[in-house]
Design an enzyme around this catalytic site. Structure first.
Site, PDB file in Angstrom:
ATOM      1  N   ARG A   1     -14.597  10.725  24.781  1.00 32.28           N
ATOM      2  CA  ARG A   1     -14.436  11.653  25.897  1.00 32.28           C
ATOM      3  C   ARG A   1     -13.189  12.488  25.627  1.00 32.28           C
ATOM      4  O   ARG A   1     -12.230  12.000  25.022  1.00 32.28           O
ATOM      5  CB  ARG A   1     -14.260  10.880  27.204  1.00 32.28           C
ATOM      6  CG  ARG A   1     -14.158  11.781  28.437  1.00 32.28           C
ATOM      7  CD  ARG A   1     -13.857  10.971  29.688  1.00 32.28           C
ATOM      8  NE  ARG A   1     -13.651  11.868  30.825  1.00 32.28           N
ATOM      9  CZ  ARG A   1     -13.159  11.496  32.009  1.00 32.28           C
ATOM     10  NH1 ARG A   1     -12.810  10.238  32.197  1.00 32.28           N
ATOM     11  NH2 ARG A   1     -13.010  12.379  32.977  1.00 32.28           N
ATOM     12  N   HIS A   2     -13.209  13.748  26.015  1.00 25.86           N
ATOM     13  CA  HIS A   2     -12.024  14.597  25.853  1.00 25.86           C
ATOM     14  C   HIS A   2     -10.825  13.954  26.532  1.00 25.86           C
ATOM     15  O   HIS A   2     -10.955  13.078  27.394  1.00 25.86           O
ATOM     16  CB  HIS A   2     -12.277  15.977  26.449  1.00 25.86           C
ATOM     17  CG  HIS A   2     -12.596  15.930  27.918  1.00 25.86           C
ATOM     18  ND1 HIS A   2     -11.629  15.770  28.888  1.00 25.86           N
ATOM     19  CD2 HIS A   2     -13.781  15.995  28.574  1.00 25.86           C
ATOM     20  CE1 HIS A   2     -12.200  15.746  30.080  1.00 25.86           C
ATOM     21  NE2 HIS A   2     -13.504  15.876  29.922  1.00 25.86           N
TER      22      HIS A   2
ATOM     23  N   HIS B   1     -18.046  14.305  26.731  1.00 30.59           N
ATOM     24  CA  HIS B   1     -17.674  14.135  28.127  1.00 30.59           C
ATOM     25  C   HIS B   1     -18.054  12.750  28.636  1.00 30.59           C
ATOM     26  O   HIS B   1     -18.807  12.021  27.989  1.00 30.59           O
ATOM     27  CB  HIS B   1     -18.357  15.216  28.966  1.00 30.59           C
ATOM     28  CG  HIS B   1     -18.122  16.599  28.454  1.00 30.59           C
ATOM     29  ND1 HIS B   1     -17.060  17.376  28.860  1.00 30.59           N
ATOM     30  CD2 HIS B   1     -18.789  17.345  27.529  1.00 30.59           C
ATOM     31  CE1 HIS B   1     -17.087  18.545  28.226  1.00 30.59           C
ATOM     32  NE2 HIS B   1     -18.129  18.547  27.410  1.00 30.59           N
ATOM     33  N   ASP B   2     -17.559  12.409  29.829  1.00 31.83           N
ATOM     34  CA  ASP B   2     -17.903  11.117  30.406  1.00 31.83           C
ATOM     35  C   ASP B   2     -19.402  10.985  30.632  1.00 31.83           C
ATOM     36  O   ASP B   2     -19.972   9.895  30.498  1.00 31.83           O
ATOM     37  CB  ASP B   2     -17.130  10.877  31.709  1.00 31.83           C
ATOM     38  CG  ASP B   2     -17.219  12.023  32.703  1.00 31.83           C
ATOM     39  OD1 ASP B   2     -17.899  13.026  32.415  1.00 31.83           O
ATOM     40  OD2 ASP B   2     -16.587  11.916  33.780  1.00 31.83           O
ATOM     41  N   SER B   3     -20.068  12.093  30.949  1.00 36.47           N
ATOM     42  CA  SER B   3     -21.523  12.052  31.133  1.00 36.47           C
ATOM     43  C   SER B   3     -22.224  11.660  29.841  1.00 36.47           C
ATOM     44  O   SER B   3     -23.246  10.947  29.871  1.00 36.47           O
ATOM     45  CB  SER B   3     -22.036  13.413  31.612  1.00 36.47           C
ATOM     46  OG  SER B   3     -21.660  14.447  30.713  1.00 36.47           O
TER      47      SER B   3
ATOM     48  N   ARG C   1      -7.175  16.619  31.137  1.00 32.23           N
ATOM     49  CA  ARG C   1      -7.381  18.017  31.527  1.00 32.23           C
ATOM     50  C   ARG C   1      -6.843  18.249  32.928  1.00 32.23           C
ATOM     51  O   ARG C   1      -6.551  17.315  33.674  1.00 32.23           O
ATOM     52  CB  ARG C   1      -8.872  18.353  31.513  1.00 32.23           C
ATOM     53  CG  ARG C   1      -9.694  17.499  32.467  1.00 32.23           C
ATOM     54  CD  ARG C   1     -11.084  18.057  32.688  1.00 32.23           C
ATOM     55  NE  ARG C   1     -11.919  17.163  33.487  1.00 32.23           N
ATOM     56  CZ  ARG C   1     -11.877  17.073  34.809  1.00 32.23           C
ATOM     57  NH1 ARG C   1     -11.041  17.818  35.487  1.00 32.23           N
ATOM     58  NH2 ARG C   1     -12.676  16.242  35.457  1.00 32.23           N
TER      59      ARG C   1
END
Length: 420
Positions: free
Chosen positions: A39-40, A313-315, A43
């Site tokens: 995950r990034h 991403h978390d998704s 942010r």
């Protein structure tokens, strides 16, 4: 089109370059290949005019140094630390040497084409391979979702839509978030928010129902208390990681670990409802699963990168874990189920003694304290590592499962219809 961009390495960390080469470990196993789905990193939240946050409270939100949704400078530093630790881990496991840069083709870094994901990948390279000519692969058009990472519905049939909505409601029914909603609406003074104007009974914890969507070409969606709660708790969590003074985080109203756990259940629940129901997860994770299968199974070992780092991403993380039918897991010292900067690490090992291949999967992540304190990571102060288990891929005491069983799990995930 895909562009490849060389990142000008930041002098945040000094480390020796390295060359990947499989070497026997003390355990008698050889690490052959690693794929990391990350995950990034940290942010800024979306709190501009008209956003869910702006509509949910009249209290002032703190200002951030970067636009909403962009990786922060601290997020970059945290990712440098994760890259630096990863390099040390690769060396320890015999898949890297300290003295040389990776050979061409040994490392592939692939990110979704948003600022926060590409920047995360760049900072990871700066920590793991400083001074080396490593590039980030991403779509040329920034700001648009890469199909591999885009968790959208493709099936436009009426039966899929009906079953998907039913599946999401089934997950929602197991959440039991009323107490968390009650705590949150008091914190943000929701009844006096812009979202409650001209409404007699406006509450997150009342009888207002969440409304779900699973429309073709779009991510699974929700409107209602779950969406509001997720946006607000996400903002609080990011404030904590960024290092805002405690009196500014949720306006000083979160004072105990128990409060954090209860509020975080809203954020985790949002993710579970939208992306972990098997029917929905398999739909939105299909491109990502196909890419991972190609990288680890279909591609010939001689040509496959020894290290692949994917930044999404978390998704992506949540839907992939559900699609591959991973068992429930717990991440100590974290309230998020898919933490900022956390990575699902797929490790392909070879047991030379018994002439068989093995798979081992770990969740590697920074604790909430490591993130807030911006602790440098190393083998002496490592991130947290939690072994993961897949149903259908039985593991031994050290977390290894048979490679053939892992392949069968991937095959079933692609071919079998998902259960509602």
């Amino acid at each position: 089109m895909i562009s490849r961009m060389v990142f000008l390495m930041l002098p945040v960390i000094i480390a020796l370059p390295l060359r990947l080469s499989a070497q026997p470990t003390d355990r008698g196993l050889q690490l052959q290949q690693v794929l990391m789905l990350s995950r990034h990193n940290l942010r800024a939240p979306l709190a501009d005019n008209g956003s869910v946050l702006e509509q949910s409270t009249r209290k002032p939100w703190p200002l951030w140094e970067v636009p909403g949704g962009h990786l922060t400078v601290k997020g970059g530093v945290l990712e440098v630390y994760m890259g630096h630790y990863t390099r040390e881990w690769l060396v320890q496991q015999g898949l890297a040497k300290k003295s040389e840069c990776p050979a061409p083709g040994d490392v592939l870094v692939y990110a979704n084409s948003l600022q926060r994901t590409v920047a995360t990948a760049q900072y990871f390279i700066a920590g793991a391979f400083p001074g080396c000519d490593i590039v980030v692969t991403h779509q040329r058009k920034m700001g648009s979702m890469d199909p591999t990472f885009n968790p959208v519905v493709v099936d436009d049939s009426e039966i899929f839509n009906k079953n998907a909505l039913a599946a999401m409601r089934t997950v929602e029914a197991k959440l039991h978030l009323r107490s968390a909603y009650q705590q949150l609406e008091k914190m943000i003074d929701y009844k006096n928010a812009a979202a409650c104007e001209d409404k007699k009974d406006c509450s997150l914890s009342g009888d207002v129902q969440n409304k779900f969507s699973a429309d073709r070409g779009k991510e699974p969606g929700v409107s209602g208390p779950l969406k509001v709660g997720n946006s607000v708790v996400d903002a609080f969590t990011l404030q904590y990681y960024q290092g805002f003074p405690e009196e500014q985080i949720a306006w000083g109203q979160i004072k105990t670990p128990e409060q954090w756990r209860e509020l975080s259940a809203i954020k985790n629940g949002y993710q579970d409802v939208l992306f972990t129901a098997p029917l929905v997860a398999r739909e939105v994770a299909a491109p990502l699963l196909a890419y991972i299968r190609k990288s680890m199974i279909d591609q010939h070992k001689i040509n496959a990168p020894k290290l692949t780092v994917m930044v999404g991403h978390d998704s992506n993380v949540a839907s992939l874990l559900s699609t591959l039918d991973f068992k429930a897991y717990d991440l100590p010292e974290q309230n998020e189920k898919t933490p900022i900067g956390g990575m699902i690490v797929f490790e392909h090992w070879h047991d030379a003694k018994n002439n068989k291949d093995l798979m081992r999967v770990e969740y590697v992540y920074q604790s909430a304290k490591q993130l807030r304190d911006a602790q440098p990571l190393s083998m002496e102060n490592p991130p947290k590592r939690v072994l993961l288990q897949m149903n259908g891929c039985s593991t031994d005491a050290s977390g290894y499962c048979a490679w053939d069983a892992f392949v069968q799990v991937l095959n079933r995930a692609q071919k079998e219809p998902a259960r509602p």
